[in-house]
Design an enzyme around this catalytic site. Structure first.
Site, PDB file in Angstrom:
ATOM      1  N   CYS A  50       0.840  -1.194   0.000  1.00 19.84           N
ATOM      2  CA  CYS A  50       0.000   0.000   0.000  1.00 19.84           C
ATOM      3  C   CYS A  50       0.877   1.246   0.000  1.00 19.84           C
ATOM      4  O   CYS A  50       1.871   1.299   0.718  1.00 19.84           O
ATOM      5  CB  CYS A  50      -0.878  -0.018   1.247  1.00 19.84           C
ATOM      6  N   GLU A  72      -8.939  -1.309  -1.719  1.00 18.27           N
ATOM      7  CA  GLU A  72      -9.224   0.124  -1.927  1.00 18.27           C
ATOM      8  C   GLU A  72     -10.427   0.584  -1.120  1.00 18.27           C
ATOM      9  O   GLU A  72     -10.413   1.645  -0.504  1.00 18.27           O
ATOM     10  CB  GLU A  72      -9.466   0.407  -3.415  1.00 18.27           C
TER      11      GLU A  72
HETATM   12 ZN    ZN Z   1      -3.816   0.977   0.100  1.00 16.43          ZN
END
Ligand code: ZN
Length: 203
Positions: free
Chosen positions: A115, A158
């Site tokens: 991420c 997400e």
């Molecule tokens: Zn992320």
């Protein structure tokens, strides 16, 4: 357009639930600018997806740039700025506003996730393998997409951001096994093992 600063783990914005957008907001020039910033920021940092809270905007919108021929794309996608899609096709770059997930197949699949808000770390996360996402497109129309496999994980990662959740929250510790690793060590020790059973997500 501008490249925006990415909020990193520990910043309170990542732990704040995103609020839904109104139709008026979706049609505003400010929102258009924000989307362009999101696209530019995602491309700059090499992500395959980005959620608005990651650039310090606590609103329910995510973009995904991932192609998967196996996933059905229903109705209008957003190919740049709002073309109507016809029939089945893969996603190029799509915008998902006020998205909601429904699990269609609870069978868990594992991927190593990364991420932009959690740099230098990889974690093994198990998520349902098939989902439906109901969302609003750039024209303000309700749409849905069914995603499975890797794309299902991308969506869940997400959309977790909109729900104040990071992938590290979903890494389950297993004694005697690495499930969370720095990227260097992941590449050195864990990739061969990962290739057989699990894939990789770096957004
Ligand atoms: Zn992320």
């Amino acid at each position: 357009m501008a490249i925006r600063k990415i909020a990193r783990m520990g910043h309170p914005i990542l732990r704040q639930k995103a609020r839904e957008l109104t139709l008026q907001e979706i049609r505003s020039p400010d929102f258009d600018r924000l989307l362009h910033d999101m696209v530019e920021t995602m491309e700059e940092y090499g992500g395959i997806g980005l959620a608005a809270p990651q650039i310090h905007e606590p609103i329910a919108v995510a973009i995904i740039d991932y192609q998967d021929d196996e996933s059905r794309y229903e109705g209008s996608g957003v190919q740049q700025k709002g073309e109507e899609g016809e029939g089945e096709r893969s996603i190029d770059l799509s915008v998902f506003i006020n998205p909601k997930i429904t699990v269609l197949d609870e069978t868990l699949q594992g991927f190593w996730e990364g991420c932009l808000s959690v740099p230098e770390l990889r974690g093994l996360v198990y998520r349902p393998r098939k989902i439906q996402v109901d969302y609003i497109n750039l024209k303000g129309k309700p749409q849905k997409i069914i995603a499975e496999g890797f794309l299902a994980t991308v969506f869940q990662h997400e959309l977790d951001h909109l729900d104040a959740t990071l992938f590290v929250d979903r890494v389950v510790p297993v004694p005697g096994k690495s499930t969370l690793a720095f990227t260097t060590e992941y590449s050195k020790y864990l990739v061969p093992e990962a290739e057989d059973e699990i894939g990789e997500l770096d957004d």
